[in-house]
Design an enzyme around this catalytic site. Structure first.
Site, PDB file in Angstrom:
ATOM      1  N   CYS A 190       0.829  -1.207   0.000  1.00 20.88           N
ATOM      2  CA  CYS A 190       0.000   0.000   0.000  1.00 20.88           C
ATOM      3  C   CYS A 190       0.863   1.256   0.000  1.00 20.88           C
ATOM      4  O   CYS A 190       1.536   1.541  -0.977  1.00 20.88           O
ATOM      5  CB  CYS A 190      -0.970  -0.051   1.180  1.00 20.88           C
ATOM      6  SG  CYS A 190      -2.388   1.062   1.022  1.00 20.88           S
ATOM      7  N   HIS A 244      -2.846  -5.682   0.805  1.00 20.03           N
ATOM      8  CA  HIS A 244      -2.240  -5.959   2.113  1.00 20.03           C
ATOM      9  C   HIS A 244      -2.152  -7.456   2.402  1.00 20.03           C
ATOM     10  O   HIS A 244      -2.977  -7.998   3.140  1.00 20.03           O
ATOM     11  CB  HIS A 244      -3.066  -5.295   3.221  1.00 20.03           C
ATOM     12  CG  HIS A 244      -2.918  -3.821   3.317  1.00 20.03           C
ATOM     13  ND1 HIS A 244      -1.846  -3.209   3.933  1.00 20.03           N
ATOM     14  CD2 HIS A 244      -3.713  -2.814   2.864  1.00 20.03           C
ATOM     15  CE1 HIS A 244      -1.985  -1.894   3.886  1.00 20.03           C
ATOM     16  NE2 HIS A 244      -3.105  -1.619   3.230  1.00 20.03           N
ATOM     17  N   GLU A 265      -0.261  -8.822   4.393  1.00 16.51           N
ATOM     18  CA  GLU A 265       0.112  -9.001   5.806  1.00 16.51           C
ATOM     19  C   GLU A 265      -1.084  -8.918   6.748  1.00 16.51           C
ATOM     20  O   GLU A 265      -0.969  -9.283   7.925  1.00 16.51           O
ATOM     21  CB  GLU A 265       1.153  -7.954   6.207  1.00 16.51           C
ATOM     22  CG  GLU A 265       0.628  -6.561   6.506  1.00 16.51           C
ATOM     23  CD  GLU A 265       0.353  -5.709   5.267  1.00 16.51           C
ATOM     24  OE1 GLU A 265       0.056  -4.512   5.429  1.00 16.51           O
ATOM     25  OE2 GLU A 265       0.416  -6.241   4.143  1.00 16.51           O
TER      26      GLU A 265
END
Length: 276
Positions: free
Chosen positions: A104, A198, A200
């Site tokens: 991002c 994302h 993660e």
């Protein structure tokens, strides 16, 4: 032992706000995910936006096996001291030749540092689930996306996007909302792999982000009411608790690429394997 540096893109105020809502700052969340993927890793967190952050020289950055740059509400086109400090940090990362990865705002920071352009998304944003991300021809052969389906969904929440990649960059994936969903950037001897989404984050963390941005989501036309946003957030929380629940796949319009943790983390796992 893998030695990595996690660079927070958030300011002090943003870190505290995220801790209050999600329990962790973006850097702490990233570190937790990396520890699950590589329990043996030695992880250091730094916040380059802070004026009192430890200074990592080019030589000091070479001591790490990798640098990870987090997402945040950072707008890299803003002329602020916080942005200037992060761009200066990213310049040193590239110059160190230590491989780096970002999500991002992390991707956007690398783009701006290497000479590309980032902008506010015109009359739109992408929030909750980035749909039908599709690799380019280069992406299909790139190790970042190894094992990905021909098209996939991913956790996402952003109102800025890459407008133009730097000269020495390769577009790896796009979707109908954002042209640059994944890219490789080579600059000043360094290599950066980045994604606009994302890998993660968990569905529960995305749910927290949606609840914090209800007015923005309504203004962007993604939801008609606060109740609609809260319902989507509740569905993402339920998916976190029951990732194999088929009724949620139907309700959210997703498949296992989004629902199952190992699939969501594909790009991170591929980067860590590439480092190996």
């Amino acid at each position: 032992m893998l030695k990595v540096l996690v660079a927070e893109s958030e300011t002090v105020e943003e870190r505290e706000a995220r801790r209050a809502h999600a329990g962790k700052s973006a850097g702490e969340s990233y570190a937790a995910t990396l520890r699950q993927l590589r329990p043996d890793a030695e992880i250091t967190i730094v916040a380059p936006a802070d004026d009192d952050a430890p200074h990592y020289s080019v030589e000091a950055l070479r001591a790490f096996d990798a640098v990870f740059v987090t997402g945040s509400p950072l707008h890299v086109y803003d002329d602020t001291p916080e942005v200037a400090r992060q761009i200066a940090f990213m310049r040193r990362v590239f110059a160190s030749t230590t491989p780096s990865f970002g999500s991002c705002a992390g991707l956007q920071l690398a783009v701006a540092t290497a000479g590309g352009k980032v902008r506010r998304m015109p009359e739109r944003m992408e929030a909750g689930i980035a749909r039908r991300i599709t690799p380019t021809e280069a992406g299909r052969a790139h190790p970042l996306l190894a094992g990905r389906a021909p098209s996939w969904d991913a956790p996402a929440i952003h109102g800025d996007e890459v407008e133009q990649l730097p000269d020495d960059a390769t577009l790896l994936a796009s979707n109908a909302v954002t042209t640059v969903q994944a890219a490789e950037i080579r600059h000043d001897g360094g290599v950066f792999w980045g994604v606009q989404y994302h890998p993660e984050l968990t569905p529960g963390e995305i749910a927290v982000a949606l609840r914090r941005q209800v007015p923005d989501l309504i203004e962007a036309g993604l939801a008609s009411s606060e109740a609609a946003v809260l319902q989507r957030a509740d569905e993402l929380d339920a998916l976190q608790a029951e990732p194999e629940r088929r009724s949620l796949y139907w309700t959210l319009g997703i498949d296992r690429e989004f629902a199952i943790e190992a699939h969501r983390r594909t790009e991170l796992s591929n980067f860590l394997e590439w480092l190996g």
